[in-house]
Design an enzyme around this catalytic site. Structure first.
Site, PDB file in Angstrom:
ATOM      1  N   CYS A  85       0.591  -0.886  -0.057  1.00  0.00           N
ATOM      2  CA  CYS A  85      -0.162  -0.125   0.523  1.00  0.00           C
ATOM      3  C   CYS A  85       0.894   1.492  -0.226  1.00  0.00           C
ATOM      4  CB  CYS A  85      -0.386  -0.048   1.096  1.00  0.00           C
ATOM      5  SG  CYS A  85      -2.361   1.312   0.895  1.00  0.00           S
ATOM      6  N   HIS A 184      -3.779  -5.607   0.145  1.00  0.00           N
ATOM      7  CA  HIS A 184      -3.319  -5.806   1.776  1.00  0.00           C
ATOM      8  C   HIS A 184      -2.843  -6.956   2.135  1.00  0.00           C
ATOM      9  CE1 HIS A 184      -2.493  -2.218   4.195  1.00  0.00           C
ATOM     10  NE2 HIS A 184      -3.501  -1.820   3.056  1.00  0.00           N
ATOM     11  N   GLU A 186      -0.953  -9.084   4.177  1.00  0.00           N
ATOM     12  CA  GLU A 186      -1.595  -9.434   5.438  1.00  0.00           C
ATOM     13  C   GLU A 186      -2.330  -9.227   6.364  1.00  0.00           C
ATOM     14  OE1 GLU A 186      -1.580  -4.948   5.458  1.00  0.00           O
ATOM     15  OE2 GLU A 186      -0.978  -6.331   4.400  1.00  0.00           O
ATOM     16  N   SER A 238      -4.565 -11.106  36.469  1.00  0.00           N
ATOM     17  CA  SER A 238      -5.884 -11.349  36.272  1.00  0.00           C
ATOM     18  C   SER A 238      -7.057 -12.654  35.963  1.00  0.00           C
ATOM     19  CB  SER A 238      -6.144 -10.019  34.975  1.00  0.00           C
ATOM     20  OG  SER A 238      -5.873 -10.916  34.373  1.00  0.00           O
ATOM     21  N   GLY A 239      -6.334 -14.024  36.012  1.00  0.00           N
ATOM     22  CA  GLY A 239      -6.658 -14.962  35.617  1.00  0.00           C
ATOM     23  C   GLY A 239      -7.039 -15.252  34.107  1.00  0.00           C
ATOM     24  N   GLY A 240      -6.475 -13.780  33.441  1.00  0.00           N
ATOM     25  CA  GLY A 240      -7.099 -14.084  31.541  1.00  0.00           C
ATOM     26  C   GLY A 240      -5.304 -14.934  31.241  1.00  0.00           C
ATOM     27  N   VAL A 241      -5.295 -15.413  29.833  1.00  0.00           N
ATOM     28  CA  VAL A 241      -5.253 -15.801  29.111  1.00  0.00           C
ATOM     29  C   VAL A 241      -3.517 -15.060  28.897  1.00  0.00           C
ATOM     30  CG1 VAL A 241      -3.518 -16.468  26.792  1.00  0.00           C
ATOM     31  CG2 VAL A 241      -6.355 -16.728  28.038  1.00  0.00           C
ATOM     32  N   ASP A 242      -3.308 -13.533  28.899  1.00  0.00           N
ATOM     33  CA  ASP A 242      -2.320 -12.844  28.456  1.00  0.00           C
ATOM     34  C   ASP A 242      -1.477 -13.019  29.954  1.00  0.00           C
ATOM     35  OD1 ASP A 242      -3.413 -12.477  26.386  1.00  0.00           O
ATOM     36  OD2 ASP A 242      -3.564  -9.894  26.464  1.00  0.00           O
ATOM     37  N   SER A 243      -1.934 -12.633  30.807  1.00  0.00           N
ATOM     38  CA  SER A 243      -1.144 -11.746  32.494  1.00  0.00           C
ATOM     39  C   SER A 243       0.047 -13.474  32.988  1.00  0.00           C
ATOM     40  CB  SER A 243      -1.872 -11.868  33.599  1.00  0.00           C
ATOM     41  OG  SER A 243      -3.518 -11.725  33.814  1.00  0.00           O
ATOM     42  N   SER A 244      -2.032 -14.892  32.650  1.00  0.00           N
ATOM     43  CA  SER A 244      -1.103 -16.244  33.405  1.00  0.00           C
ATOM     44  C   SER A 244       0.430 -16.904  32.353  1.00  0.00           C
ATOM     45  CB  SER A 244      -2.345 -17.389  33.365  1.00  0.00           C
ATOM     46  OG  SER A 244      -4.225 -16.463  33.641  1.00  0.00           O
TER      47      SER A 244
END
Length: 535
Positions: A85, A184, A186, A238-244
């Site tokens: 682009c 694009h 991607e 937090s218990g979420g995926v990222d912080s876990s």
């Protein structure tokens, strides 16, 4: 040393998708601003394993004075270059071609689906097509988003692709291995985009496909140890995926130097606090401090309806609590967060020159300048699918790794307008019913639960009331919206076509079991134009 692709960012909101596609091909990639030091580019290519360069899209016009240009060294190092682009337009301009704006050509800006004809047999597109015409021309189904167009090819370039409205939709100088597209590759809307990028990095750049999460673990562990030394780290769990996954990775690197701070702000999912403590403190052996801060957060949010203000307040309160807890931990110098690439791109974060802010993320938008803790963000360069892959490689249980994303501000951004304890309680119960039914309902074709078939699903509390009838009486109660999407990268998403029977059951259960809600609606908006979260 890994073979690498350098991506120069001109401010596109989807630059990170380029990096994701390259990594899908098992090739490591890095994103840097378009105006980075030419000496850095030279070292990246000649000394650090760089095998090719990709120029991203961007919001500017090359026809305007002072608009961004690629450092000239990009075209002098003898490595393949792919322009996308705006990257195509600046390549054409810098190498002797011509570009004109849509207005000067008397055309409208082109945005959306298009069918592109491939010309000739370039090494990049040879054999790649979605279908062929009766005349035998190969056609690609692609996504366009541009105002300017290349109107004259640079010397030594040949036409690689075209459409009726964009006669030069792709160009190539095969001797120098310079390629460019107006569309694009991607984005997932370009059907053969993955094949095109894989062809570029593997066959044009000759990169080895050796980027795997097992390697990332070893490299990240070494980097964390060098960065942290013998200092203590606290992480907001937090218990979420990222912080876990961040907690597991950091714990792998420094063990008991990590203390997780789990803030129960009263805006978690139903019974989530107890589940987080069970999972980490008892099952994984990670040190976890639980802080009951519900009353503090509710007090700070009283009277605040603006979503950006809520995010900033919640983010600031998180940091202040972490600072307070760090004072109780000897030698605590680091605040770890599960920030990932989509968080950064949606905040128009570091390196996004000219990008337009969509919304701030609590991990990157609410940090005070005088914060006493240094930031440790080991997942900052990873996409969600890479984070999940990393979690599996770290040995985390599947139910943790494949849990749907949950925003750091919690239900604070799923309660529209002012946040109240009453609203949070209603939403927690409605959301729990929705998730329970998604887990319990199996799709006959795939034999997977609808929870696994959706990428993110949740309920949203609407601070409006509607009239209803229950028994012989009239009700005037609140409304909740259900949201479920399917996506590969969370940068774009489609609404999930859930079975009507499932939606009906969820609606009936919520209305009958959650007193205070008498109407349930389903959100059928895609991203774009909507974001996944309502706020």
């Amino acid at each position: 040393m890994h073979d690498k692709i350098l991506i120069l960012d001109f401010g596109s909101q989807v630059t990170q998708l380029i990096a994701r596609r390259v990594r899908d091909a098992r090739v490591y990639s890095e994103i840097h601003p378009y105006d980075c030091d030419p000496e850095f580019i030279r070292k990246f290519i000649q000394e650090q394993g760089g095998k090719g360069i990709i120029l991203s899209g961007g919001p500017n016009s090359v026809t305007e004075d002072g608009s961004p240009r690629a450092p000239q060294i990009v075209f002098e190092l003898g490595v393949p270059v792919l322009g996308i682009c705006y990257g195509m337009q600046t390549m054409a301009t810098q190498l002797g071609g011509a570009v004109a704006s849509a207005e000067s050509l008397g055309k409208a800006r082109e945005f959306g689906y298009s069918e592109v004809r491939a010309h000739g047999h370039t090494n990049l597109l040879k054999g790649i097509q979605d279908f062929s015409t009766s005349e035998g021309h190969g056609i690609l189904k692609v996504w366009m988003s541009h105002g300017d167009s290349v109107t004259a090819l640079p010397p030594a370039f040949k036409l690689m692709a075209s459409t009726e409205s964009c006669p030069i939709a792709g160009m190539a100088d095969e001797d120098r291995r310079f390629y460019a597209f107006q569309f694009h590759p991607e984005v997932t809307h370009t059907i053969q985009g993955t094949a095109i990028i894989e062809r570029f990095v593997h066959e044009i750049c000759h990169c080895k496909p050796d980027w795997v999460m097992g390697d990332y673990i070893a490299e990240a562990v070494e980097h964390i140890r060098k960065q942290v030394g013998d200092e203590e780290v606290i992480l907001g769990l937090s218990g979420g995926v990222d912080s876990s996954v961040a907690a597991a990775l950091i714990h792998r690197a420094i063990g008991d130097q990590l203390t997780c701070v789990f803030v129960d702000h009263g805006l978690l999912r139903l019974n989530e606090g107890d589940m987080v403590m069970e999972m980490f403190a008892r099952n994984l052996g990670v040190k976890v401090i639980r802080v009951d801060a519900a009353s503090t957060f509710m007090g700070k949010l009283t009277g605040v309806a603006d979503p950006e203000a809520k995010r900033k307040i919640i983010g600031k309160e998180f940091v202040e609590i972490f600072q307070s807890e760090s004072g109780k931990i000897e030698n605590a110098k680091w605040l770890a967060q599960g920030t990932i690439y989509p968080d950064v791109i949606e905040s128009a974060g570091k390196g996004k020159k000219g990008a337009h802010t969509i919304k701030s993320h609590h991990n990157v938008g609410g940090l005070p300048e005088d914060m006493h803790l240094k930031l440790l963000e080991p997942l900052r360069e990873l996409f969600k699918d890479e984070v999940r892959e990393l979690g599996v490689a770290l040995g985390l249980p599947r139910e943790m790794v494949y849990r749907h994303p949950f925003p750091g501000p919690g239900l604070g951004v799923r309660i529209l307008g002012e946040v109240k304890a009453e609203f949070a309680s209603l939403l927690q119960r409605a959301d729990a019913i929705f998730i329970e039914e998604l887990r319990n309902t199996i799709d006959e074709v795939s034999q997977k639960s609808w929870y696994d078939l959706t990428s993110q699903a949740f309920a949203v509390f609407l601070p409006v009331k509607s009239v209803g009838v229950m028994g012989d009486g009239r009700t005037y109660e609140y409304v909740v919206a259900l949201r479920a999407v399917q996506t590969q990268d969370f940068m774009t998403a489609h609404w999930a076509h859930l079975p009507h029977e499932l939606l009906g059951k969820v609606s009936n259960r919520i209305i009958n079991e959650v007193r205070g809600i008498n109407r349930v609606v389903y959100d059928i908006s895609g991203k774009p134009p909507a974001t996944i979260e309502w706020e």
